[in-house]
Each structure stands twice: as structure tokens, then as C-alpha cells.
Design an enzyme around this catalytic site. Structure first.
Site, PDB file in Angstrom:
ATOM      1  N   PRO A  36       0.845  -1.204   0.000  1.00 20.21           N
ATOM      2  CA  PRO A  36       0.000   0.000   0.000  1.00 20.21           C
ATOM      3  C   PRO A  36       0.875   1.247   0.000  1.00 20.21           C
ATOM      4  O   PRO A  36       1.812   1.339   0.800  1.00 20.21           O
ATOM      5  CB  PRO A  36      -0.769  -0.089   1.324  1.00 20.21           C
ATOM      6  CG  PRO A  36      -0.538  -1.448   1.868  1.00 20.21           C
ATOM      7  CD  PRO A  36       0.670  -2.016   1.202  1.00 20.21           C
ATOM      8  N   GLN A  46      -6.569  -1.478   1.425  1.00 23.04           N
ATOM      9  CA  GLN A  46      -6.136  -1.260   2.814  1.00 23.04           C
ATOM     10  C   GLN A  46      -7.035  -0.187   3.418  1.00 23.04           C
ATOM     11  O   GLN A  46      -7.031   0.960   2.966  1.00 23.04           O
ATOM     12  CB  GLN A  46      -4.682  -0.808   2.867  1.00 23.04           C
ATOM     13  CG  GLN A  46      -4.176  -0.700   4.302  1.00 23.04           C
ATOM     14  CD  GLN A  46      -2.793  -0.078   4.415  1.00 23.04           C
ATOM     15  OE1 GLN A  46      -2.541   1.010   3.889  1.00 23.04           O
ATOM     16  NE2 GLN A  46      -1.894  -0.769   5.090  1.00 23.04           N
ATOM     17  N   HIS A  93      -5.575  -1.424   8.500  1.00 22.94           N
ATOM     18  CA  HIS A  93      -4.308  -0.751   8.808  1.00 22.94           C
ATOM     19  C   HIS A  93      -4.229  -0.532  10.317  1.00 22.94           C
ATOM     20  O   HIS A  93      -4.865   0.368  10.861  1.00 22.94           O
ATOM     21  CB  HIS A  93      -4.248   0.579   8.066  1.00 22.94           C
ATOM     22  CG  HIS A  93      -2.862   1.120   7.898  1.00 22.94           C
ATOM     23  ND1 HIS A  93      -1.790   0.693   8.667  1.00 22.94           N
ATOM     24  CD2 HIS A  93      -2.364   2.056   7.032  1.00 22.94           C
ATOM     25  CE1 HIS A  93      -0.695   1.353   8.281  1.00 22.94           C
ATOM     26  NE2 HIS A  93      -1.023   2.171   7.298  1.00 22.94           N
ATOM     27  N   HIS A 113       1.821   1.901  11.893  1.00 23.93           N
ATOM     28  CA  HIS A 113       2.335   3.230  11.549  1.00 23.93           C
ATOM     29  C   HIS A 113       1.702   4.378  12.329  1.00 23.93           C
ATOM     30  O   HIS A 113       1.691   5.517  11.846  1.00 23.93           O
ATOM     31  CB  HIS A 113       2.194   3.482  10.035  1.00 23.93           C
ATOM     32  CG  HIS A 113       2.900   2.451   9.199  1.00 23.93           C
ATOM     33  ND1 HIS A 113       2.734   2.333   7.844  1.00 23.93           N
ATOM     34  CD2 HIS A 113       3.767   1.468   9.550  1.00 23.93           C
ATOM     35  CE1 HIS A 113       3.475   1.326   7.386  1.00 23.93           C
ATOM     36  NE2 HIS A 113       4.104   0.787   8.406  1.00 23.93           N
ATOM     37  N   TYR A 158      -1.374   5.129  13.056  1.00 31.37           N
ATOM     38  CA  TYR A 158      -2.716   5.625  12.726  1.00 31.37           C
ATOM     39  C   TYR A 158      -3.692   5.157  13.814  1.00 31.37           C
ATOM     40  O   TYR A 158      -3.287   4.549  14.811  1.00 31.37           O
ATOM     41  CB  TYR A 158      -3.107   5.186  11.318  1.00 31.37           C
ATOM     42  CG  TYR A 158      -2.174   5.809  10.285  1.00 31.37           C
ATOM     43  CD1 TYR A 158      -2.134   7.186  10.116  1.00 31.37           C
ATOM     44  CD2 TYR A 158      -1.292   5.023   9.532  1.00 31.37           C
ATOM     45  CE1 TYR A 158      -1.245   7.780   9.214  1.00 31.37           C
ATOM     46  CE2 TYR A 158      -0.402   5.611   8.634  1.00 31.37           C
ATOM     47  CZ  TYR A 158      -0.386   6.987   8.475  1.00 31.37           C
ATOM     48  OH  TYR A 158       0.485   7.576   7.600  1.00 31.37           O
ATOM     49  N   ARG A 168       8.722   0.690  -2.511  1.00 31.35           N
ATOM     50  CA  ARG A 168       9.458   1.602  -3.398  1.00 31.35           C
ATOM     51  C   ARG A 168      10.008   0.911  -4.628  1.00 31.35           C
ATOM     52  O   ARG A 168      10.082   1.520  -5.695  1.00 31.35           O
ATOM     53  CB  ARG A 168      10.562   2.293  -2.604  1.00 31.35           C
ATOM     54  CG  ARG A 168       9.987   3.326  -1.641  1.00 31.35           C
ATOM     55  CD  ARG A 168      10.972   3.718  -0.593  1.00 31.35           C
ATOM     56  NE  ARG A 168      11.369   2.565   0.201  1.00 31.35           N
ATOM     57  CZ  ARG A 168      12.375   2.569   1.065  1.00 31.35           C
ATOM     58  NH1 ARG A 168      13.093   3.664   1.219  1.00 31.35           N
ATOM     59  NH2 ARG A 168      12.667   1.491   1.767  1.00 31.35           N
TER      60      ARG A 168
HETATM   61  C1  LIG Z   1       5.002   6.834  -1.114  1.00 35.12           C
HETATM   62  C2  LIG Z   1       4.714   5.859  -0.008  1.00 35.12           C
HETATM   63  C3  LIG Z   1       3.436   5.796   0.510  1.00 35.12           C
HETATM   64  C4  LIG Z   1       3.133   4.853   1.511  1.00 35.12           C
HETATM   65  N1  LIG Z   1       1.846   4.720   1.936  1.00 35.12           N
HETATM   66  C5  LIG Z   1       1.518   3.690   2.750  1.00 35.12           C
HETATM   67  C6  LIG Z   1       0.179   3.366   3.033  1.00 35.12           C
HETATM   68  O1  LIG Z   1      -0.734   3.983   2.509  1.00 35.12           O
HETATM   69  N2  LIG Z   1      -0.082   2.354   3.866  1.00 35.12           N
HETATM   70  C7  LIG Z   1       0.917   1.610   4.435  1.00 35.12           C
HETATM   71  O2  LIG Z   1       0.644   0.686   5.200  1.00 35.12           O
HETATM   72  N3  LIG Z   1       2.204   1.877   4.165  1.00 35.12           N
HETATM   73  C8  LIG Z   1       2.516   2.873   3.321  1.00 35.12           C
HETATM   74  N4  LIG Z   1       3.825   3.089   2.985  1.00 35.12           N
HETATM   75  C9  LIG Z   1       4.838   2.181   3.504  1.00 35.12           C
HETATM   76  C10 LIG Z   1       5.078   1.063   2.496  1.00 35.12           C
HETATM   77  O3  LIG Z   1       3.913   0.299   2.273  1.00 35.12           O
HETATM   78  C11 LIG Z   1       6.187   0.132   2.964  1.00 35.12           C
HETATM   79  O4  LIG Z   1       5.787  -0.476   4.171  1.00 35.12           O
HETATM   80  C12 LIG Z   1       7.503   0.868   3.149  1.00 35.12           C
HETATM   81  O5  LIG Z   1       7.733   1.768   2.082  1.00 35.12           O
HETATM   82  C13 LIG Z   1       8.662  -0.103   3.231  1.00 35.12           C
HETATM   83  O6  LIG Z   1       8.749  -0.891   2.082  1.00 35.12           O
HETATM   84  P1  LIG Z   1       9.882  -0.649   0.923  1.00 35.12           P
HETATM   85  O7  LIG Z   1      11.201  -0.685   1.618  1.00 35.12           O
HETATM   86  O8  LIG Z   1       9.666  -1.784  -0.031  1.00 35.12           O
HETATM   87  O9  LIG Z   1       9.601   0.696   0.314  1.00 35.12           O
HETATM   88  C14 LIG Z   1       4.139   4.033   2.011  1.00 35.12           C
HETATM   89  C15 LIG Z   1       5.437   4.138   1.495  1.00 35.12           C
HETATM   90  C16 LIG Z   1       5.721   5.013   0.483  1.00 35.12           C
HETATM   91  C17 LIG Z   1       7.114   5.055  -0.092  1.00 35.12           C
END
Ligand SMILES: Cc1cc2nc3c(=O)[nH]c(=O)nc-3n(C[C@H](O)[C@H](O)[C@H](O)COP(=O)(O)O)c2cc1C
Ligand SMILES: Cc1cc2nc3c(=O)[nH]c(=O)nc-3n(C[C@H](O)[C@H](O)[C@H](O)COP(=O)(O)OP(=O)(O)OC[C@H]3O[C@@H](n4cnc5c(N)ncnc54)[C@H](O)[C@@H]3O)c2cc1C
Length: 751
Positions: free
Chosen positions: A415, A491, A567, A570, A572, A714
């Protein structure tokens, strides 16, 4: 240069040699408290990869060491009656006493003044040398004397181990795992010369005490271990050599040098023996320090700073790998008897993250083919889907079932908030963003945090699901994804105290300057000092929020989503009930974990009831707050059990973002240990997320059983076709959507 060297281990001796080779004029006095032929322990191991540096630094020493080497390629794992063999690893070993003899001889030949049986207890007695070398091992006196400058941190690990020898011949680097009524015992064993094998016995403190080895002494220990390992020893004896049970200290220092004092080897840093790197690190330090001194002969501070700058990144990387390996041996009880032999072996072999599924495949394709076949057969049973076994697909391309939903592969698009909605309505951006990632081949695409009410949003740009109109807009996206053979989950979230903030690129978590809506949370604690103070929720507010989640779940079904994720991570709303950092309530919703989880579980049960029985519910959690006194691993396991009882099908294990005070330990796969722990201790399927970016990591995680699904965020922003690229690189055919059928005979070139 006049050098006083404390310690005649590999670090001290090799530094003395390296200095004399560069300039025979250097005066090097080396002091060693032991006799020249004294040594603790038995053999030392080097991996083939590490020998290059030593060869380049001093060919005669390298030649002498390699002449004394025993060499082997295989790792053999003895586990519950099975013997698993993985080849191609390439290790060499020799007796520590032999290594020291070679180094002493070379040092003496080069004119180093070697003084044995002299313990230096007063550094001032060394006179005024230009440089004092602290190569005096793990209990370094030099480090202790200048502790205020070096600022050491020593982490004594709880497991007990003893370094024994035996005459048992072994063809491979061998691990024995054996349970007795006291607990589980691990043995790390390797033959290092024609007659001798190192036999390190390791166990937890509890098992060690239950076996009364704290009172046994060396003879008692040997008698106990000979009885315990009678089958493995096949009539061979264990040998003693002033062995004592020890705990491993992880040594780190903020600085490795001060004035004319410098630390090398174990005095500066230790790496757990299970990755066999201590001697190599000590010798590489010696090479680097001698090199730095030669480059800046008239500027000692600059040379010492250059030495530390060169060595610290490599040492810390090895220490991270060693710490992961050490933890595996501290936590082996988690896997023993739970994992089937192939998965146990995969978990052991990939424990430090240094060796991946990909490396194992290069080293021993047959071993990995067997592993993949075993994994694919399990996936076929679990999912009820057909999975070819000859050849088996890479682990990431096996199916996984959650209730009636069968995911075609194990890659999930995480997400990610896009901050591109207006009044919660998803737009063409969402269609293209999620649609292209579905075409990109991921087994499950997750929407961003989709808020259950207007006042539940993080920012004005957040997506929502609170009206039929929202459901219609989402349905268009859902139908597109499903038409490509994709699966899509939503989510559902409520921002709680992190609500009413700016969109990401205007200042993440910063309060809206105007147009903010009132926010609510379990306790009136603002996220940032300048944030709005949330209103503490009363029962009516909780009922309202729960009803919003239920409505969103019904709308999600109308929109056709395959999976709902709640969710609870984080920081929330639901997460802020769970964490003691953000929940300071004194009623039945605060205090114990059971109380803090009361409202989130209520929401989960209500959503589960409103959501079709055949469709799965996942819950994202923050398994640690990364704050002392906050929510942590034990709580995550306990929570996962509660979630399971309330109808959750899989836990999506993230961490942190609860509070700005968090100090996360970022790194590759840094959150995966939490997913692993929840999966095994709560017997709950898990998704893992966080710094996963390579197919090698995904396959390793899966085949080792650290999680059931791998979630990439990412990496998917960067490359919507991440899964397709991974398939191509592994020679796995992933069917294209019809409009792209022209790609059937096309081979891309990326370089
Ligand atoms: C632009 C962006 C938006 C994100 N929005 C959410 C979100 O809406 N819900 C959530 O649970 N995590 C969110 N995250 C966290 C990611 O889902 C993920 O847990 C975090 O980036 C680590 O994973 P990665 O190392 O593969 O980027 C977001 C991350 C990024 C980069
Ligand atoms: C159980 C176990 C197994 C291991 N297995 C391996 C392996 O397989 N492969 C590997 O590479 N490494 C292994 N190691 C690690 C390895 O032994 C060390 O990392 C390595 O020896 C570090 O070298 P060093 O020169 O820094 O320290 P050391 O080898 O400890 O040498 C320090 C020396 O300083 C002397 N000394 C200390 N204080 C004084 C003083 N005040 N005055 C005079 N002399 C002093 C000590 O007597 C000692 O000889 C293992 C370690 C343990 C505990």
C-alpha cells in the site's frame, strides 16, 4: 617508527609483519602474555573469498597458510534424522596454533622483536613508542585504559558455548542439532587437519543450567557431551584444551584510535564465530593499518583516521551479518521440530542474509532444485492449485491460498499513499498506477491506505471509501486489475492523531495550515509539537469509527476487492490504541495489551462479519515501535494470536512510525525478522515488507519460511514491472496480457 604491539594473535602478528615488509627500519616490539606455542581453542576457518587480500599482502605467509589448509566445499546439516548437504561453499581451515606458528616465524624472520609470557598490565611501562597497538583481543587492556576515548559498547549474548576438539573425521562443515530432556544443542564442527576437528557446542542459558553444566568443569562437560553426542562421535573422544563455557561478546567501539593508540581485531570489534570471520577481520585490519601508515608516514592522526575510515564500513557490514547469524543460533528453538528438514536447512544457510537462494543456486544447483521442488509441492498442497514440479518454479512464482483467494505468486505491491484523490475519490492516476502494477505481474496489488470517512483521512489528497460513489470509482480500477488476471486488495484505515496533515511532498505529517478537520485518538497526545491535539475517543466515537470501517468493508465488497487489509500500523488510529506510547488511557481500552487491543479487535470482528466469508482479511501491524518501553516483538506475537482468534487470515508485518521518538535499525530486510517470529511463534501466515528489493531476497525469504508473501513498496514505484523482470531473469515464463502478445518472441536487452 617505534611500535609497541600488545597481543600476539593474528591481528598483532600480521600487523607487525605488514609493517616490516613495507619498511624494515620500523622497530616493532610485540608482547604476548602466553607462551609461543600456547593457544586457546582449535581450528580457524577462512572462506575462499577472503583469502585474496592475504595473498596480495604477503605471498610467503599466504603460501605457508595455504600449505597447512584443510579445504572443503560442503555444509552438512544433521537435523531430526535427516542429513542435508549443500555444496560449493569453499572453506579452508587450519589449527589456530599452526596459524600463529606461521605468523610468529615470519615475524621473527623479518626482525620483529617477539616477547612471550609477558603480560602488559601498565601501558606506561612501554615507554614512549610512536604507536601503541591494541591487538590484545576481546578483553583488551588498551581499550579499557582509554575507554573514555574509544567509547566501547559490549553486548554479552545469552547463549553458552564451549570450544572443544575431537578426532572425529568430517568431510564437510557440519552442524548437528540435537534435543535432549534439557533442551536443544547445536554443534558447529569442521576438520582442520589430518587428525583434528573443531567441535563447538552451543546452547541457551536455560538448557545449559538444566544440564547443570554451570557446575560441571571441563571434565564434566566433556563427559556430558560425549554421552549426548555418542551417535555423532561414532566412538571418537572429545579433547580438552583448557576449555571453558563462554558467552559471546559483541564488541563495538565508537572510535578505534586516540592519539598514538589504535585498536585492531577483536579489541576493536567482534563477529560471531558462526560466520567464521574474526581472524580474517583481524588480518584485514592489519593490512589496512599498515597501508594507511605507509601513505601518511608523517601524519599519524591522518593515518589512523584513514585506517578507521577504510575498515569501519566493511567491519560493520560483517558485524551485521554476524549478528543476524548469532540471533539465528539464539533462536533455533523457534524452528527446531517446526520446520521440515529442507526448510530448516534453507533457514540456516540464509541466516546471515549474506547467502541467498541465488548464491546457493550458483554453488549447488541440485540442492536448490530439491529445495524448490519441496517448496512447490507444499505450495500446491496449500493452495490446491496445480504447480509443475519438474522443473519447479522459483519459490516466488508459487501460488498461495487465503480462504477462496488463490494468489498466483508471492509478490505483493505494498500500500502506498498517492495523495492524488479529491474528497477521497480515486482518479485516473490510481487506475494507471495500480493497473500498471497489475500488468507488471505482482500476485496481489494493494491500494493505498483508503480512509473510511472524510475525517479519517491523513491529508486532503487521500483516497477513501465511504459512499456508493467511491465504490463505483474503485470498481473501475478493480475490474481493470482483475481483467489482467490480477488480484487486488484494499487497505482500510483511519488516520487518528496523524490526520489532517499536508500531502507528502508539501511536508509529511505537518498539520494543514488551513481547512483542517478535528482529529481523534485514544489519548490527547499530538504527533508533533505543532500538530493538532487529538480528542480522546469516548465510546460513541468508537462506535462511529467502527461503523465507518464496517461500511467501508461492505463498499469494498461492492467494488469487487479480493482482500481487505485493516491498517493497524504506523501510528494511525488503530495502531495508536495498540501502542503504550500513544495509548495512555486508564479505562478498559488502555493499560495491558489485552485492553489496548480491545477496540482494534472489535473493529476486526465487525469487519470480518461484514466481509464475505470466502474473502480473506489481512491486518498490517507495526511489530515494534523502535522506542524503549514501546510495543515490541513479544507484543507482536501476542497480538497476532489475538488477531487470528478474531478472524484475521494473514498478518502484514511492518514496524514503527508510531511516534517521532522512534530509532529504527534500517537495513536490508530489516523488518523480516519480525515476520519470521510472528509466523513461527503465533503460527500465523505473514507478509513481510521493508527494504526487500531483489528476487534473491524474495526467494530466500520464502524458501526459508520467514514469511509467506513478500511485499515491495518503493521497488514497485521504481519499476511497475518488477515481477516481470524477476521472472525474465530467472527464465520463468509469465504470460503477457493479449495486447502485448507481440512480446512472445522478443528478448529484451537491458544493457
Ligand atoms: C510513497 C509511499 C506511501 C506509503 N503509503 C503507505 C500506506 O498507505 N499504507 C501503508 O501501510 N504503508 C505505506 N507506505 C509504507 C510502504 O507500504 C512500505 O511499508 C515501506 O515503504 C517499506 O517498504 P519498501 O522498503 O519496499 O519501500 C508508504 C510508502 C511510500 C514510499
Ligand atoms: C569459539 C570461537 C571460535 C572461533 N572460530 C573462528 C573461526 O573459525 N575463524 C575465525 O576466523 N575466527 C574464529 N574465532 C575468532 C578469532 O579467534 C578471533 O576473532 C581472532 O583470533 C582475533 O584475533 P586478534 O588478534 O584480534 O585477537 P586474539 O586472537 O584474541 O589475540 C589477542 C592476543 O592478545 C594477548 N593479550 C591479551 N591481553 C594481553 C596483554 N595485556 N599483554 C600481552 N598479551 C595480551 C592474548 O593472549 C592473545 O593471544 C573464533 C572465536 C571463538 C571464541
Amino acid at each position: 617508527m617505534r611500535i609497541a604491539c600488545l597481543g600476539g594473535g593474528p591481528a598483532g602478528l600480521y600487523f607487525a609483519i605488514s609493517m616490516k615488509i613495507r619498511n624494515p627500519e620500523h622497530e616493532v616490539d610485540l608482547f604476548e602474555r602466553n607462551r609461543a606455542d600456547d593457544t586457546f581453542g582449535w581450528g580457524v576457518v577462512f572462506s575462499d573469498e577472503t583469502l585474496g587480500n592475504i595473498e596480495a599482502a604477503d605471498p610467503p605467509t599466504f603460501a605457508a597458510i595455504t600449505r597447512a589448509f584443510a579445504h572443503w566445499d560442503d555444509i552438512e546439516i544433521h537435523y531430526r534424522g535427516a542429513v542435508l548437504n549443500s555444496g560449493g561453499h569453499g572453506f579452508s581451515g587450519l589449527a589456530r596454533v599452526k596459524l600463529l606458528e606461521i605468523l610468529q616465524e615470519r615475524a621473527a624472520g623479518l626482525g620483529v622483536e617477539l616477547t612471550f609470557e609477558t603480560e602488559i598490565s601498565d601501558l606506561d611501562a612501554l615507554g614512549e613508542p610512536d604507536l601503541v597497538l591494541g591487538a590484545d583481543g576481546v578483553n583488551s587492556r588498551v581499550r579499557e585504559r582509554f575507554a573514555a576515548q574509544f567509547r566501547p559498547r559490549i553486548d554479552w549474548r545469552p547463549n553458552r558455548f564451549i570450544w572443544l576438539g575431537t578426532t572425529l573425521p568430517l568431510r564437510a562443515f557440519t552442524f548437528f542439532f540435537k534435543a535432549d530432556p534439557h533442551g536443544l544443542w547445536r554443534v558447529h564442527a569442521y576438520q582442520f587437519d589430518a587428525e583434528h576437528t573443531t567441535f563447538i557446542v552451543e546452547t541457551t542459558e536455560g538448557t545449559w543450567r538444566r544440564a547443570e553444566l554451570d557446575e560441571a568443569g571441563e571434565d564434566g562437560t566433556i563427559a556430558f557431551c560425549e554421552r549426548l553426542f555418542a551417535d555423532e562421535l561414532r566412538g571418537h573422544r572429545l579433547l580438552k584444551n583448557k576449555a571453558v563455557w563462554r558467552q559471546f561478546p559483541i564488541v563495538r567501539n565508537e572510535s578505534w584510535h586516540d592519539g598514538r593508540h589504535v585498536l585492531l581485531g577483536d579489541a576493536a570489534h567482534t563477529a560471531h564465530f558462526s560466520i567464521g570471520s574474526g581472524t580474517k577481520l583481524a588480518m584485514e585490519d592489519a593490512i589496512a593499518l599498515a597501508g594507511a601508515l605507509a601513505r601518511a608516514p608523517d601524519d599519524l592522526p591522518a593515518a589512523l583516521a584513514a585506517y578507521e575510515a577504510e575498515r569501519r564500513p566493511a567491519v560493520e557490514s560483517t558485524q551485521r551479518a554476524a549478528a543476524a547469524s548469532l540471533r539465528w543460533f539464539e533462536e533455533t528453538e523457534r524452528y527446531f521440530g517446526v520446520l521440515e528438514p529442507p526448510q530448516f536447512a534453507a533457514s540456516l544457510l540464509t541466516r546471515s542474509l549474506r547467502i541467498t537462494h541465488e548464491n546457493l543456486k550458483l554453488r549447488d544447483p541440485e540442492f536448490v532444485a530439491g529445495l524448490d521442488r519441496w517448496f512447490a509441492a507444499g505450495a500446491a498442497r496449500q493452495s490446491g492449485a496445480k504447480v509443475p514440479l519438474d522443473p519447479p518454479p522459483p519459490p516466488m512464482f508459487t501460488p498461495f491460498r487465503l480462504r477462496d483467494l488463490v494468489l498466483p505468486n508471492r509478490v505483493v505491491v505494498s500500500p502506498m499513499c498517492m495523495y492524488s484523490a479529491a474528497d477521497g475519490m480515486p482518479t485516473d492516476w490510481h487506475l494507471v498506477h495500480l493497473g500498471s502494477r497489475a500488468v507488471g505481474g505482482a500476485g496481489l496489488v494493494m491500494t493505498e491506505m483508503t480512509d473510511v470517512a472524510p475525517e479519517a483521512r491523513i491529508s486532503p489528497g487521500c483516497a477513501g471509501l465511504w459512499s456508493a460513489e467511491h465504490a463505483r470509482a474503485w470498481r473501475r480500477i478493480v475490474q481493470f486489475v482483475q481483467a489482467q488476471g490480477g488480484r487486488i486488495g484494499v487497505q482500510l484505515g483511519h488516520a487518528g492523531r496523524k490526520g489532517a496533515t499536508r500531502v507528502m511532498w508539501e511536508g509529511i505529517d505537518e498539520p494543514l495550515p488551513e481547512g483542517a478537520w478535528p482529529i481523534e485518538a485514544p489519548s490527547p497526545i499530538p504527533y508533533l509539537p505543532q500538530s493538532q491535539v487529538p480528542v480522546p475517543m469516548d465510546r460513541a466515537a468508537m462506535e462511529r469509527a467502527k461503523a465507518d470501517f464496517v461500511r467501508a468493508a461492505r463498499l469494498a465488497d461492492e467494488a469487487g476487492f479480493d482482500l481487505v487489509e485493516l491498517h493497524m500500523a504506523h501510528g494511525y488510529l488503530l495502531a495508536s490504541f495498540l501502542s503504550p506510547i500513544t495509548n495512555r488511557r486508564e479505562d478498559e481500552y488502555g493499560g495491558s495489551l489485552e485492553n489496548r487491543a480491545r477496540f482494534p479487535l472489535e473493529v476486526l470482528r465487525a469487519v470480518r462479519e461484514a466481509w464475505p466469508a470466502g474473502k480473506p482479511v489481512s491486518v498490517r501491524i507495526s511489530a515494534t515501535d523502535w522506542i524503549p518501553g514501546g510495543f515490541d516483538g513479544d507484543d507482536a506475537v501476542a497480538l497476532a494470536r489475538l488477531l487470528k482468534g478474531a478472524g484475521c487470515d494473514i498478518v502484514d508485518v511492518s514496524t514503527g512510525q508510531t511516534d517521532p521518538a522512534a530509532r529504527p535499525e534500517y537495513g536490508r530486510l530489516y523488518q523480516t525478522p519480525y515476520a519470521d517470529r510472528v509466523r513461527h511463534e503465533a503460527a500465523m501466515p505473514t507478509m513481510t515488507v521493508g527494504n526487500i528489493s531483489s528476487r534473491a531476497d524474495v526467494n530466500s525469504i520464502l524458501v526459508a519460511g520467514r514469511a509467506d508473501l513478500c511485499v515491495l513498496a518503493r521497488a514497485h514505484l521504481w519499476d511497475p514491472y518488477w515481477t516481470r523482470h524477476a521472472a525474465f531473469e530467472q527464465g520463468y515464463a509469465l504470460p503477457w496480457p493479449n495486447p502485448y502478445c507481440a512480446l512472445a518472441g522478443y528478448t529484451p536487452r537491458f544493457q
